[in-house]
Design a protein around this motif. Structure first.
Motif, PDB file in Angstrom:
ATOM      1  N   LYS A  77       0.836  -1.207   0.000  1.00  0.00           N
ATOM      2  CA  LYS A  77       0.000   0.000   0.000  1.00  0.00           C
ATOM      3  C   LYS A  77       0.870   1.257   0.000  1.00  0.00           C
ATOM      4  CE  LYS A  77      -4.039  -2.228   0.867  1.00  0.00           C
ATOM      5  NZ  LYS A  77      -5.249  -2.216   0.022  1.00  0.00           N
ATOM      6  N   LYS A  78       1.949   1.228   0.785  1.00  0.00           N
ATOM      7  CA  LYS A  78       2.866   2.368   0.820  1.00  0.00           C
ATOM      8  C   LYS A  78       3.538   2.570  -0.535  1.00  0.00           C
ATOM      9  CE  LYS A  78       4.002   2.131   5.754  1.00  0.00           C
ATOM     10  NZ  LYS A  78       5.059   1.817   6.755  1.00  0.00           N
ATOM     11  N   ASN A  79       3.712   1.468  -1.261  1.00  0.00           N
ATOM     12  CA  ASN A  79       4.347   1.539  -2.579  1.00  0.00           C
ATOM     13  C   ASN A  79       3.359   1.855  -3.700  1.00  0.00           C
ATOM     14  OD1 ASN A  79       6.997   1.068  -1.759  1.00  0.00           O
ATOM     15  ND2 ASN A  79       6.736  -1.157  -1.799  1.00  0.00           N
ATOM     16  N   GLY A  80       2.106   2.116  -3.326  1.00  0.00           N
ATOM     17  CA  GLY A  80       1.125   2.550  -4.319  1.00  0.00           C
ATOM     18  C   GLY A  80       0.310   1.441  -4.948  1.00  0.00           C
ATOM     19  N   ILE A  81       0.450   0.213  -4.465  1.00  0.00           N
ATOM     20  CA  ILE A  81      -0.357  -0.904  -4.968  1.00  0.00           C
ATOM     21  C   ILE A  81      -1.582  -1.043  -4.067  1.00  0.00           C
ATOM     22  CG2 ILE A  81      -0.425  -3.358  -5.541  1.00  0.00           C
ATOM     23  CD1 ILE A  81       1.497  -1.733  -7.277  1.00  0.00           C
ATOM     24  N   GLN A  82      -2.693  -0.505  -4.502  1.00  0.00           N
ATOM     25  CA  GLN A  82      -3.889  -0.486  -3.664  1.00  0.00           C
ATOM     26  C   GLN A  82      -4.677  -1.796  -3.728  1.00  0.00           C
ATOM     27  OE1 GLN A  82      -4.401   1.964  -1.407  1.00  0.00           O
ATOM     28  NE2 GLN A  82      -2.409   2.605  -2.205  1.00  0.00           N
ATOM     29  N   ASN A  83      -4.563  -2.507  -4.855  1.00  0.00           N
ATOM     30  CA  ASN A  83      -5.253  -3.804  -4.968  1.00  0.00           C
ATOM     31  C   ASN A  83      -4.388  -4.904  -4.358  1.00  0.00           C
ATOM     32  OD1 ASN A  83      -7.499  -2.770  -6.388  1.00  0.00           O
ATOM     33  ND2 ASN A  83      -6.368  -2.847  -8.312  1.00  0.00           N
ATOM     34  N   ALA A  84      -4.050  -4.741  -3.082  1.00  0.00           N
ATOM     35  CA  ALA A  84      -3.202  -5.686  -2.359  1.00  0.00           C
ATOM     36  C   ALA A  84      -3.959  -6.156  -1.117  1.00  0.00           C
ATOM     37  CB  ALA A  84      -1.883  -5.035  -1.973  1.00  0.00           C
ATOM     38  N   PHE A  85      -3.969  -7.469  -0.891  1.00  0.00           N
ATOM     39  CA  PHE A  85      -4.836  -8.037   0.138  1.00  0.00           C
ATOM     40  C   PHE A  85      -4.107  -9.094   0.963  1.00  0.00           C
ATOM     41  CE2 PHE A  85      -7.162  -6.976  -3.726  1.00  0.00           C
ATOM     42  CZ  PHE A  85      -8.085  -6.049  -3.251  1.00  0.00           C
ATOM     43  N   VAL A  86      -4.388  -9.089   2.268  1.00  0.00           N
ATOM     44  CA  VAL A  86      -3.885 -10.145   3.142  1.00  0.00           C
ATOM     45  C   VAL A  86      -4.765 -11.372   2.924  1.00  0.00           C
ATOM     46  CG1 VAL A  86      -3.455 -10.862   5.514  1.00  0.00           C
ATOM     47  CG2 VAL A  86      -3.074  -8.481   4.852  1.00  0.00           C
ATOM     48  N   MET A  87      -4.188 -12.401   2.322  1.00  0.00           N
ATOM     49  CA  MET A  87      -4.935 -13.623   2.033  1.00  0.00           C
ATOM     50  C   MET A  87      -4.016 -14.826   2.057  1.00  0.00           C
ATOM     51  SD  MET A  87      -7.672 -12.913  -1.033  1.00  0.00           S
ATOM     52  CE  MET A  87      -8.923 -11.636  -0.883  1.00  0.00           C
TER      53      MET A  87
END
Length: 244
Positions: A77-87
């Motif tokens: 998220k800090k690197n700008g990847i918003q479609n990132a999920f804990v799974m």
């Protein structure tokens, strides 16, 4: 992954020879992929590979990442990847279908790899491609695998068999990191022999000269992989296509 080792992992993954040379090989494989492809990186860590794809012109909104680590996804998220999920990579529930799935050193972390592969196939569009890298040869098992919380290592044929069992078509299959297989094999066997009760920590090369040399060595191998398949290596990989 061991918490202390994960912290070290995130510190070095941007510049360490292993990670950089792996990413460069994958980027080369994907260089002709349409820039609007939906891409999922399983075990995305801090999202560095996804950022590399973004730099190549891929649309950020079409880049997705999953990781079991909350810290990894926080970094994404800090690197700008918003479609990132804990799974859990064994049971990904993103309501999307993907043109490309990359799973680099992820499958060995999952207790039931067959369930994981079935899940990944269901996430692929028809004619979508999947790029799966795993550690090779159980004979290379060491404390490195323990701190990384691996369940297993694979031969090339074992990986192919598990993927083709789900009716995925194999496009390429090989070993990776061929040149270092013998020295790594000898080193790991020696540490077991001489330090039976003193398990070694996972090895991350930090010497800049060694890092430079190893990176250049694997770049040569990456180029050779365009024309040949290696008979053995520290890792193995398979590129497959969903045809149904």
């Amino acid at each position: 992954m061991n918490i202390d080792y994960e912290k070290k992992y995130h510190q070095v993954e941007t510049e360490n020879w292993w990670f950089v040379s792996r990413r460069k090989y994958l980027l080369d494989l994907l260089k002709n992929a349409p820039k609007d492809s939906k891409i999922l990186d399983i075990g995305c860590s801090s999202g560095i590979f996804l950022k590399d794809l973004e730099k190549l012109g891929h649309k950020t909104e079409h880049l997705f990442g999953v990781d079991i680590s909350e810290k990894a996804i926080e970094n994404c998220k800090k690197n700008g990847i918003q479609n990132a999920f804990v799974m859990d990579g064994q049971n990904i529930t993103i309501p999307e279908k993907f043109d490309i799935i990359v799973a680099s050193d992820c499958l060995e972390h999952l207790q039931d790899d067959r369930i994981a592969i079935k899940n990944w196939k269901n996430l692929l569009k028809t004619d979508g491609k999947m790029y799966v890298f795993v550690p090779a040869f159980q004979s290379l098992w060491s404390y490195h695998d323990v701190v990384n919380m691996h369940f297993r290592r694979y031969t090339k044929q074992e990986l192919k068999d598990k993927l083709t069992a789900e009716k995925l078509e194999v496009l390429k299959s090989s070993y990776w990191n061929f040149s270092l297989f013998l020295p790594v094999y000898i080193y790991r066997k020696a540490t077991v022999f001489f330090n039976k009760n003193q398990p070694q920590e996972g090895q991350i090369v930090e010497n800049k000269l060694a890092n430079f040399f190893l990176f250049r060595l694997i770049l040569i191998e990456n180029k050779l992989l365009k024309y040949i398949n290696f008979p053995f290596g520290i890792s193995t990989f398979c590129i497959v296509k969903k045809t149904d």
